[in-house]
Enzyme design. Structure first.
Site, mmCIF file in Angstrom:
data_model
loop_
_atom_site.group_PDB
_atom_site.id
_atom_site.type_symbol
_atom_site.label_atom_id
_atom_site.label_comp_id
_atom_site.label_asym_id
_atom_site.label_seq_id
_atom_site.Cartn_x
_atom_site.Cartn_y
_atom_site.Cartn_z
ATOM 1 N N SER A 139 0.863 -1.181 0.000
ATOM 2 C CA SER A 139 0.000 0.000 0.000
ATOM 3 C C SER A 139 0.899 1.231 0.000
ATOM 4 O O SER A 139 2.042 1.178 0.490
ATOM 5 C CB SER A 139 -0.888 0.016 1.250
ATOM 6 O OG SER A 139 -1.479 1.287 1.438
ATOM 7 N N TYR B 271 -1.191 -0.604 10.339
ATOM 8 C CA TYR B 271 -1.304 -0.809 8.899
ATOM 9 C C TYR B 271 -0.056 -0.323 8.164
ATOM 10 O O TYR B 271 0.486 -1.036 7.305
ATOM 11 C CB TYR B 271 -2.538 -0.090 8.374
ATOM 12 C CG TYR B 271 -2.841 -0.382 6.921
ATOM 13 C CD1 TYR B 271 -3.204 -1.662 6.515
ATOM 14 C CD2 TYR B 271 -2.781 0.627 5.961
ATOM 15 C CE1 TYR B 271 -3.488 -1.932 5.186
ATOM 16 C CE2 TYR B 271 -3.071 0.362 4.632
ATOM 17 C CZ TYR B 271 -3.426 -0.914 4.245
ATOM 18 O OH TYR B 271 -3.702 -1.179 2.922
#
Length: 264
Positions: free
Chosen positions: A142, A155
């Site tokens: 990501s 995350y």
């Protein structure tokens, strides 16, 4: 089952990016090995796509559990053979606050799923791919890997880990015929982003993302940010001095914690 057709093995195929990629590979004529915790829902999706047992098998696994993840891969080997492409797209994105004890558990599970789950997805197939001299392993990271974002500690750390892990693995497999591709999505309209309360520039549909990711994987591109505009933005953020970066993110909305999300 047509064993001559190439085989995709993909985790996290029950929704979002994983499901869109599975659909794109089905369109390209691949056989599919779909890995999910919710087998019935995954099978319903496959049936709705017209993917019968000659084209598709569903394997149950909790990718945060090493033994469960490895067992699914071994079942695929036994039933369908060595895949041509393995995509590790299972993951979670939940906000955390380090002052809250319960959020340490969120971080532990995020790392187990996003990081160890990626390695566990690849593990069962490495020996067979190396022996065959071909194959592609795809880690889904990501743009959150580029810099740490407030409220995104688990995350961001996990996706930075995916980037570093895939880079390490790529070096280890150099000359073996097995390629490692790191796909770095920007914002994609999936269940993972549905509850975000902040601006998401260059937001893509899962289908648009899948089309570009499919092309990058086919080309065995080692690292690709999708869309490219997010790659430019991420590079600019990377070179910002820390005081300016911190000031820029001051007051930015944080990702919702588990207790703030709706049930289900």
């Amino acid at each position: 089952m047509n064993a001559a057709a190439p085989l995709l093995y993909i985790t996290g195929a029950s929704s979002g990016i994983g499901q869109a990629l599975a659909a794109r590979y089905a369109q390209a004529g691949y056989r599919l090995a779909l890995v999910a915790r919710r087998v019935d829902a995954m099978q319903d999706w496959a049936n709705a796509q017209g993917l019968g047992p000659d084209r598709c098998r569903v394997f149950e696994a909790d990718m945060a559990n090493i033994d469960s993840a490895v067992a699914a891969g071994r079942r695929c080997l036994n039933d369908m053979g060595v895949p041509d492409v393995v995509v590790a797209s299972a993951g979670q994105s939940i906000g955390m606050d380090t002052t809250e004890r319960e959020d340490l558990d969120v971080m532990a599970h995020t790392l187990a799923l996003n990081n160890v789950g990626t390695a566990a997805a690849f593990h069962p197939f490495l020996a067979g791919m190396k022996q065959r001299g071909s194959g592609t392993l795809v880690g889904v990271a990501s743009v959150a890997a580029i810099r740490g974002l407030p409220g995104h500690g688990a995350y961001c750390a996990s996706k930075a880990g995916v980037v570093a892990y895939c880079e390490s693995l790529r070096g280890e497999l150099r000359g073996s015929g097995v390629a490692v591709v790191t796909i770095v999505p920007g914002y994609v309209a999936t269940p993972l982003t549905a509850h975000n309360t902040y601006t998401m520039p260059f937001l893509m549909t899962p289908e648009a993302f899948a089309e570009r990711a499919f092309a990058a994987i086919a080309a065995q591109t080692s690292y690709r940010v999708i869309p490219w505009q997010m790659g430019v933005a991420a590079k600019l953020l990377r070179v910002l001095p820390n005081p300016l970066f911190d000031r820029l993110l001051s007051g930015r909305g944080r990702k919702k914690r588990r207790s703030e999300l709706p049930p289900g």
